[in-house]
Write a protein that holds these residues in place. Structure first.
Motif, PDB file in Angstrom:
ATOM      1  N   ALA A  38     -14.877   2.830 167.863  1.00 45.73           N
ATOM      2  CA  ALA A  38     -14.917   3.780 168.975  1.00 45.73           C
ATOM      3  C   ALA A  38     -15.867   5.228 168.373  1.00 45.73           C
ATOM      4  O   ALA A  38     -15.400   5.640 167.421  1.00 45.73           O
ATOM      5  CB  ALA A  38     -14.055   4.287 169.808  1.00 45.73           C
ATOM      6  N   GLY A  39     -16.870   5.660 169.043  1.00 49.12           N
ATOM      7  CA  GLY A  39     -17.343   7.054 168.689  1.00 49.12           C
ATOM      8  C   GLY A  39     -18.730   6.642 167.678  1.00 49.12           C
ATOM      9  O   GLY A  39     -19.390   7.550 167.535  1.00 49.12           O
ATOM     10  N   GLN A  40     -19.185   5.360 167.104  1.00 54.78           N
ATOM     11  CA  GLN A  40     -20.243   5.165 166.615  1.00 54.78           C
ATOM     12  C   GLN A  40     -21.473   5.289 167.551  1.00 54.78           C
ATOM     13  O   GLN A  40     -21.332   5.144 168.662  1.00 54.78           O
ATOM     14  CB  GLN A  40     -20.199   3.699 166.090  1.00 54.78           C
ATOM     15  N   HIS A  41     -22.571   5.773 166.967  1.00 55.86           N
ATOM     16  CA  HIS A  41     -23.652   6.230 167.764  1.00 55.86           C
ATOM     17  C   HIS A  41     -24.649   4.951 167.713  1.00 55.86           C
ATOM     18  O   HIS A  41     -24.684   4.118 166.778  1.00 55.86           O
ATOM     19  CB  HIS A  41     -24.402   7.412 167.101  1.00 55.86           C
ATOM     20  N   PHE A  42     -25.408   4.545 168.560  1.00 57.13           N
ATOM     21  CA  PHE A  42     -26.408   3.671 168.821  1.00 57.13           C
ATOM     22  C   PHE A  42     -27.498   4.190 169.418  1.00 57.13           C
ATOM     23  O   PHE A  42     -27.646   5.184 170.184  1.00 57.13           O
ATOM     24  CB  PHE A  42     -25.907   2.403 169.724  1.00 57.13           C
ATOM     25  N   GLU A  43     -28.862   3.517 169.152  1.00 60.93           N
ATOM     26  CA  GLU A  43     -30.157   3.919 169.597  1.00 60.93           C
ATOM     27  C   GLU A  43     -30.522   2.560 170.415  1.00 60.93           C
ATOM     28  O   GLU A  43     -30.271   1.422 170.094  1.00 60.93           O
ATOM     29  CB  GLU A  43     -31.385   3.973 168.465  1.00 60.93           C
ATOM     30  N   LEU A  54     -30.815  -2.686 170.702  1.00 59.20           N
ATOM     31  CA  LEU A  54     -29.665  -1.778 170.737  1.00 59.20           C
ATOM     32  C   LEU A  54     -29.302  -1.814 169.025  1.00 59.20           C
ATOM     33  O   LEU A  54     -29.327  -2.946 168.562  1.00 59.20           O
ATOM     34  CB  LEU A  54     -28.689  -2.438 171.252  1.00 59.20           C
ATOM     35  N   THR A  55     -29.529  -0.756 168.323  1.00 56.46           N
ATOM     36  CA  THR A  55     -29.289  -0.556 167.075  1.00 56.46           C
ATOM     37  C   THR A  55     -28.363   0.343 166.603  1.00 56.46           C
ATOM     38  O   THR A  55     -28.249   1.527 167.190  1.00 56.46           O
ATOM     39  CB  THR A  55     -30.738  -0.031 166.396  1.00 56.46           C
ATOM     40  N   ARG A  56     -27.054  -0.004 165.814  1.00 52.57           N
ATOM     41  CA  ARG A  56     -26.409   0.842 165.201  1.00 52.57           C
ATOM     42  C   ARG A  56     -26.936   2.174 164.432  1.00 52.57           C
ATOM     43  O   ARG A  56     -27.680   1.662 163.474  1.00 52.57           O
ATOM     44  CB  ARG A  56     -25.194   0.372 164.595  1.00 52.57           C
ATOM     45  N   LYS A  57     -26.718   3.186 164.645  1.00 51.71           N
ATOM     46  CA  LYS A  57     -27.344   4.271 164.106  1.00 51.71           C
ATOM     47  C   LYS A  57     -26.495   4.624 162.740  1.00 51.71           C
ATOM     48  O   LYS A  57     -25.399   4.742 162.723  1.00 51.71           O
ATOM     49  CB  LYS A  57     -27.429   5.636 164.852  1.00 51.71           C
ATOM     50  N   GLN A  58     -27.035   4.702 161.703  1.00 53.57           N
ATOM     51  CA  GLN A  58     -26.252   4.998 160.500  1.00 53.57           C
ATOM     52  C   GLN A  58     -26.028   6.423 160.084  1.00 53.57           C
ATOM     53  O   GLN A  58     -26.875   7.347 160.463  1.00 53.57           O
ATOM     54  CB  GLN A  58     -26.975   4.227 159.123  1.00 53.57           C
TER      55      GLN A  58
END
Length: 89
Positions: A38-43, A54-58
């Motif tokens: 929870a709280g991770q950012h995606f583009e 949908l790509t997880r932002k590092q």
């Protein structure tokens, strides 16, 4: 012979719905496989009509370190300091 793209799609294909608030839920199986918290950012990128990526932002390498240090149980052990310019050295 089994076609590998079909196998990959079978192993990763899942359905979800958009909520009334416009939210999309990632199925628990995918979140567990990829350690999504929870709280991770995606583009999200619109590739074409009806197709999205949908790509997880590092996170940056030191992202969150200051907050972690300031949450230290030993109060006032870590305090933010004013940044000094290196131009005068």
């Amino acid at each position: 012979m089994i076609d590998s793209p079909q196998v990959r799609r079978y192993l990763t294909y899942m359905k979800t719905i958009v909520s009334s608030k416009g939210q999309i839920v990632l199925p628990a199986e995918i979140r567990q496989q990829d350690n999504i918290q929870a709280g991770q950012h995606f583009e999200i990128e619109r590739v074409d009509r009806g197709e999205y990526r949908l790509t997880r932002k590092q996170a940056a390498p030191n992202e969150g370190v200051l907050e972690w240090l300031l949450a230290c149980p030993e109060k006032s052990y870590f305090v933010p300091i004013e940044s000094e310019s290196t131009d005068t050295i």
